[in-house]
Design an enzyme around this catalytic site. Sequence first.
Site, PDB file in Angstrom:
ATOM      1  CG  ASP A 174      -1.745  -1.249   1.391  1.00 17.21           C
ATOM      2  OD1 ASP A 174      -2.131  -1.845   0.373  1.00 17.21           O
ATOM      3  OD2 ASP A 174      -2.001  -1.632   2.554  1.00 17.21           O
ATOM      4  CD  GLU A 184      -8.840  -2.966  -1.361  1.00 15.49           C
ATOM      5  OE1 GLU A 184      -9.345  -3.051  -0.238  1.00 15.49           O
ATOM      6  OE2 GLU A 184      -8.033  -3.818  -1.799  1.00 15.49           O
TER       7      GLU A 184
HETATM    8  O1  FUB Z   1      -3.282  -3.605   3.357  1.00 13.12           O
HETATM    9  C1  FUB Z   1      -4.589  -3.862   3.795  1.00 13.12           C
HETATM   10  C2  FUB Z   1      -5.568  -3.573   2.701  1.00 13.12           C
HETATM   11  O2  FUB Z   1      -5.267  -4.354   1.552  1.00 13.12           O
HETATM   12  C3  FUB Z   1      -5.514  -2.156   2.190  1.00 13.12           C
HETATM   13  O3  FUB Z   1      -6.115  -1.238   3.045  1.00 13.12           O
HETATM   14  C4  FUB Z   1      -6.199  -2.358   0.883  1.00 13.12           C
HETATM   15  O4  FUB Z   1      -6.109  -1.280   0.009  1.00 13.12           O
HETATM   16  C5  FUB Z   1      -5.503  -3.599   0.381  1.00 13.12           C
HETATM   17  O5  FUB Z   1      -4.269  -3.306  -0.216  1.00 13.12           O
END
Ligand code: FUB
Length: 327
Positions: free
Chosen positions: A19, A226
């Site tokens: 991320d 996301e």
């Molecule tokens: O790293 C945890 C979660 O996985 C992140 O918040 C999302 O975007 C995905 O990458």
Amino acid sequence: MNPVIKPNQPLVTHIYTADPSAHVFEGKIYIYPSHDLDHDGPDNDNGDQYAMEDYHVLSMDNFDSPVVDHGEALHLKDIPWASKQLWAPDAAYKNDTYYLFFPARDHDGIFRIGVATSASPAGPFTPQSSYIEGSFSIDPAVFIDDNNQAYMYFGGLWGGQLEKWQNGAFDADTTGPDADAPALGPIVAQMSEDMLSFQADPQEISIVDENGSPILAGDEDRRYFEGPWVHKYNDLYYLSYSTGTTHKLVYAVSENPMGPYTFKGTILTPVIGWTTHHSIVQFEEKWYLFYHDCSLSEGVNHKRCVKYTELHYNEDGTIQTIDPYQK
Ligand code: FUB
């Protein structure tokens, strides 16, 4: 001495990272990743495998310099309101202060977004005693416009709980829209001058197709899942994000930071591993994509590694699709 990192190679290998939110601060490239942990705990659609407990800040003087790990910048135990899962963070600079924005579950198991401050881009960061009032879900990304107005973009489906907030309050039983209904969009909130609160209620962003029709929930190649990121190029706002179940990074553009955004295309084809998450940053004359995959652990979804590659625009402002494994 750490080696210089080439494109599409892990930035660091001594810890698992994911991320990446990259920024240029004080003339250097700073990367704010999640810090994945190696564990044998549960692995499910709720994201329990992403059990992170702290953040490390990475930096490079430039792309011909080694990567520095500045060590632990913030730990879960020091955040009064948070119980677990320090997920994808972002950072911003304003008011002579560096701000680290991060999601975590509160003591009721509900994801909220917090903020911590530092005099240095490398931290350590001191958290506020409570999460940002009115915040929910995950994956904060903060964009500061040329007029100094800051916006936070956030939200993620499934483990990120975005579906649970459709009626304005957390409802554990709410599911996502039907496949033929408009998809849920990411959320945007204008930040207050002090960067510690929202100036107004967060709003859902509309993402539409080339005819102005909303992208539908069943359109998993294009709908928001996301990991939002906003950058500005030639006076247009580019909203890029992960499509989750189809594992792409895609983008949409708008003349207004609050949207609506018109879908344009794919930035990054699927990587090794389930999640895909990114940031886009300009350094000197070039643009770069920071992203992660699971190559360092040979495909273990919660043991990821951060990488970068150059990003190219076409003359019409569209972004050239990147295949990170193309030889
Ligand atoms: O790293 C945890 C979660 O996985 C992140 O918040 C999302 O975007 C995905 O990458």
